[in-house]
Design an enzyme around this catalytic site. Structure first.
Site, mmCIF file in Angstrom:
data_model
loop_
_atom_site.group_PDB
_atom_site.id
_atom_site.type_symbol
_atom_site.label_atom_id
_atom_site.label_comp_id
_atom_site.label_asym_id
_atom_site.label_seq_id
_atom_site.Cartn_x
_atom_site.Cartn_y
_atom_site.Cartn_z
ATOM 1 N N GLU A 168 0.783 -1.235 0.000
ATOM 2 C CA GLU A 168 0.000 0.000 0.000
ATOM 3 C C GLU A 168 0.821 1.294 0.000
ATOM 4 O O GLU A 168 0.619 2.179 0.847
ATOM 5 C CB GLU A 168 -0.979 0.004 1.179
ATOM 6 C CG GLU A 168 -2.013 -1.105 1.088
ATOM 7 C CD GLU A 168 -3.118 -1.000 2.133
ATOM 8 O OE1 GLU A 168 -2.959 -0.251 3.118
ATOM 9 O OE2 GLU A 168 -4.147 -1.676 1.979
ATOM 10 N N GLU A 273 -6.181 -8.209 -0.167
ATOM 11 C CA GLU A 273 -7.011 -8.021 1.016
ATOM 12 C C GLU A 273 -8.453 -7.750 0.594
ATOM 13 O O GLU A 273 -8.697 -7.044 -0.380
ATOM 14 C CB GLU A 273 -6.536 -6.817 1.858
ATOM 15 C CG GLU A 273 -5.138 -6.926 2.415
ATOM 16 C CD GLU A 273 -4.737 -5.681 3.210
ATOM 17 O OE1 GLU A 273 -5.640 -4.876 3.563
ATOM 18 O OE2 GLU A 273 -3.531 -5.521 3.466
#
Length: 523
Positions: A168, A273
Site C-alpha cells: 500500500e 485483502e
C-alpha cells in the site's frame, strides 16, 4: 487484529497507536515483561493449529505481512529486531506440512511508505518521499533483495511462491512515476536473486498504490511472473445503515468486470485483502483512537456525520440466521468477483476489556465458527453469474513458461532510477544517499531437531543466499556525509553541505546500478 496488545497503553502520555509507540510503551513496562510481550504474542496468536484449520477450511494460500525489522533496525528504531523472521520460518514449515502456499508481503518499509499505523509508524511518509526518501528507498531495496535471495532457494521457492514487494504505497503522495520506478528496481532485484521462469523464485506482486487497475494495464510488458494486487474495500468511504442483505451482489457489480479486464490487460490480478465489512464499525478498524466514520467520530475527517450506532454490526453474538446468511452471500459474491483473493484477516484477537472479538467482519475464523463464512470456498463459483468472463490463458512469460523472459531496454528506460525528483525532497543529487559497502545481514535458516524417528535424508536448509554472484554490499552511511533522521518528515530541508569536501559523492543512480563489489558475506 490484536487489540489486547494495545489496550494497556492507549491512555499513556504517548498512547500506543502503532508498533513504534507500542514497542516504546512495552519496553518501558518491565512489570509486564517489556518487549518480550511481543514474542509471547508471536508464540501464541498464530500457531500450527491455525494452519491446520486454514487447510481444513479449503484455503490454499496465506498472505503473511513481514516488516523491515524482521531483518534489521537502525538508530532509534524501537522495534523488536529479528523476531518476526524466526516465526516466519515456523510458518514456512507449517505451510509445507499442510499443503499451503505463502504470499510474503513486505508490509512496513523504512521511513513508512504510506504514513499509516500498519507501516510501523503513524505520521509522515519517508520512503521515496521527503529528504530521506531516496536513502530509505535504497534501504528498502536491500531488504527486498535479502528476502528474495532467501525465498528463491529451492528449499523454500515451492512454498513461498509470491512476494508482495511493498504494501500500500500512496502514489497520490509519493508520485506515480516514483512508485513505478521503484517497482521496476524491486522487480530486477528479485529476478537477479531468483532467475527467470517457473520454479525460479516467486511471482512478484505489485500493489496498485491506490490507482485504478486500468492504470496498470501494460506495466512491464514481457516481465516474468508479475501480479497486480488490489485491496478492494467498501467500508472506508460513504457510510450507510442499509442492511448487509442489500449488498448481496454489490461485489459482482463493483469488481467483477474490472478484475476480468485487468486479467486481460495486465495479467495475473488478485485481491491481497478484502473483508466482509460494509461499514467501518469495529474496534480500531481505522487505527487506535482514530474514531469511526459510521458514528461520526472519525478523527482524520470530521465531515463524516453519524449514521447511527455500530452495535448491530459488531454484536455478532446477536446475529440471527438471516444476518449470517446475508454475510455469507456477500462473502461468496466477493470471492467470485475477485477470483484470486486473500481475506484480511484469518483471526481477530479478543479485546482484553470485553473478552470478545470486536471487529467480526474482519475475522475469517470467527465466521467459520459462527456460520457466516463458507466451509468450502469453492461454493463461491458462479455467484456473480460470470457475465463478462476473462478468457484464459495468461501469456507464457506471465506463467513462467518463457525461460528467456526479459524487459526491453525501452521499457526499462521508461522508468529511470532514481526518479528525476523526490516529492518533498528535491532532485536526487541534493539528497542524502547510502553507499553499498556494508555487510549483508543474511537471513537465518530454520533448525531441525530429531524426534525419535530415523531420518531417511538430511534436511538442507540452505545458506540464505540463492545467487552467489550477487555480492554487492549493504547500503550504509558514507562516513563523510551528513544524514537526517530517516523518519524526519517532509518539511525539513536536506543537509547542506551533504558531504565534506574530502569525500567524493557518487550519483544515486550509480550507487544501485553499479555497486562496489565486496567480498561475499559469511553465510
Amino acid at each position: 487484529s490484536a487489540p489486547a496488545l494495545f489496550e494497556p497503553y492507549v491512555n499513556d502520555t504517548v498512547p500506543a497507536v502503532d508498533e513504534w509507540t507500542l514497542s516504546q510503551s512495552m519496553a518501558a513496562d518491565t512489570s509486564r515483561g517489556g518487549l518480550s510481550q511481543l514474542e509471547t504474542h508471536y508464540q501464541t496468536f498464530i500457531t500450527e493449529q491455525d494452519f491446520a484449520q486454514i487447510a481444513g477450511a479449503g484455503l490454499n494460500y496465506v498472505r503473511i505481512a513481514l516488516p523491515f525489522w524482521a531483518i534489521e533496525t537502525r538508530g532509534s528504531e524501537p522495534f523488536l529486531e529479528g523476531t518476526a523472521w524466526k516465526y516466519f520460518l515456523k510458518a514456512i514449515q507449517w505451510a509445507r506440512k499442510y499443503g499451503i502456499r505463502i504470499n510474503l508481503d513486505y508490509h512496513a518499509l523504512p521511513g513508512s511508505q504510506n504514513g499509516w499505523n500498519h507501516s510501523g509508524k503513524l505520521g509522515s511518509i519517508n520512503m521515496l518521499m521527503g529528504p530521506m526518501g531516496l536513502a530509505n528507498a535504497q534501504r528498502s531495496l536491500d531488504h527486498i533483495r535479502i528476502i528474495a535471495e532467501f525465498i528463491s532457494q529451492p528449499e523454500y521457492s515451492s512454498v513461498v511462491t509470491m512476494f508482495g514487494i511493498t504494501n500500500e504505497p500512496q502514489a497520490s503522495a509519493i508520485g506515480n512515476d516514483q512508485v513505478e520506478a521503484f517497482y521496476l528496481q524491486a522487480y530486477e532485484v528479485v529476478r537477479k536473486a531468483s532467475g527467470v521462469g517457473a520454479g525460479n523464485g516467486p511471482i512478484v506482486s505489485f500493489h496498485d498504490a491506490f490507482l485504478s487497475r486500468s492504470d496498470w494495464a501494460g506495466f512491464l510488458p514481457g516481465a516474468d511472473r508479475i501480479s497486480l494486487d488490489s485491496h478492494p474495500y467498501l467500508c472506508f468511504s460513504t457510510q450507510s445503515s442499509a442492511p448487509i442483505s442489500s449488498y448481496a451482489t454489490t461485489p459482482c457489480t463493483a469488481w467483477g468486470a474490472d478484475v476480468n479486464s485487468s486479467m486481460s490487460n495486465f495479467g495475473l490480478t488478485q485481491a491481497g485483502e478484502f473483508s466482509n465489512a460494509v461499514t467501518d464499525c469495529g474496534l480500531w478498524v481505522n487505527g487506535v483512537n482514530q474514531g469511526i466514520r459510521y458514528e461520526g467520530t472519525y478523527v482524520a475527517d470530521p465531515s463524516f456525520k453519524s449514521v447511527g450506532s455500530c452495535d448491530s454490526w459488531t454484536d455478532w453474538q446477536a446475529y440471527d440466521q438471516t444476518t449470517k446468511d446475508a454475510i455469507k452471500q456477500f462473502a461468496l459474491a466477493s470471492m467470485d468477483s475477485l477470483q484470486n483473493w486473500f481475506f484480511w484477516t484469518w483471526k481477530i484477537g479478543n479485546s482484553s476489556v470485553t473478552g470478545k472479538v470486536e471487529s467480526p467482519a474482519w475475522s475469517y475464523s470467527l465466521g467459520l465458527e459462527q456460520g457466516w463464512m463458507p466451509t468450502d470456498p469453492r461454493a463461491a463459483y458462479g455467484t456473480c453469474g460470470n457475465t463478462s468472463p476473462w478468457t484464459p490463458p495468461l501469456a507464457a512469460n506471465q506463467l513462467g513458461n518463457d525461460k528467456s523472459a526479459s524487459l526491453a531496454s525501452s521499457v526499462s528506460a521508461s522508468y529511470p532510477w532514481p526518479p528525476s525528483t523526490i516529492i518533498g525532497g528535491g532532485v536526487p543529487s541534493k539528497l542524502p544517499t547510502y553507499t553499498p559497502t556494508g555487510a549483508i545481514p543474511t537471513l537465518s535458516a530454520p533448525t531441525f531437531t530429531q524426534s525419535g524417528v530415523t531420518a531417511t535424508a538430511t534436511p538442507t536448509p540452505g545458506n540464505g543466499w540463492e545467487n552467489a554472484s550477487d555480492q554487492a554490499g549493504l547500503m550504509v552511511n558514507i562516513a563523510t556525509c551528513s544524514y537526517l533522521d530517516p523518519w524526519i518528515g517532509t518539511t525539513v530541508n536536506p543537509p547542506s553541505p551533504l558531504c565534506s569536501s574530502s569525500s567524493k559523492r557518487r550519483e544515486p543512480a550509480l550507487e544501485y546500478r553499479e555497486p562496489m563489489i565486496t567480498a561475499m558475506p559469511v553465510l
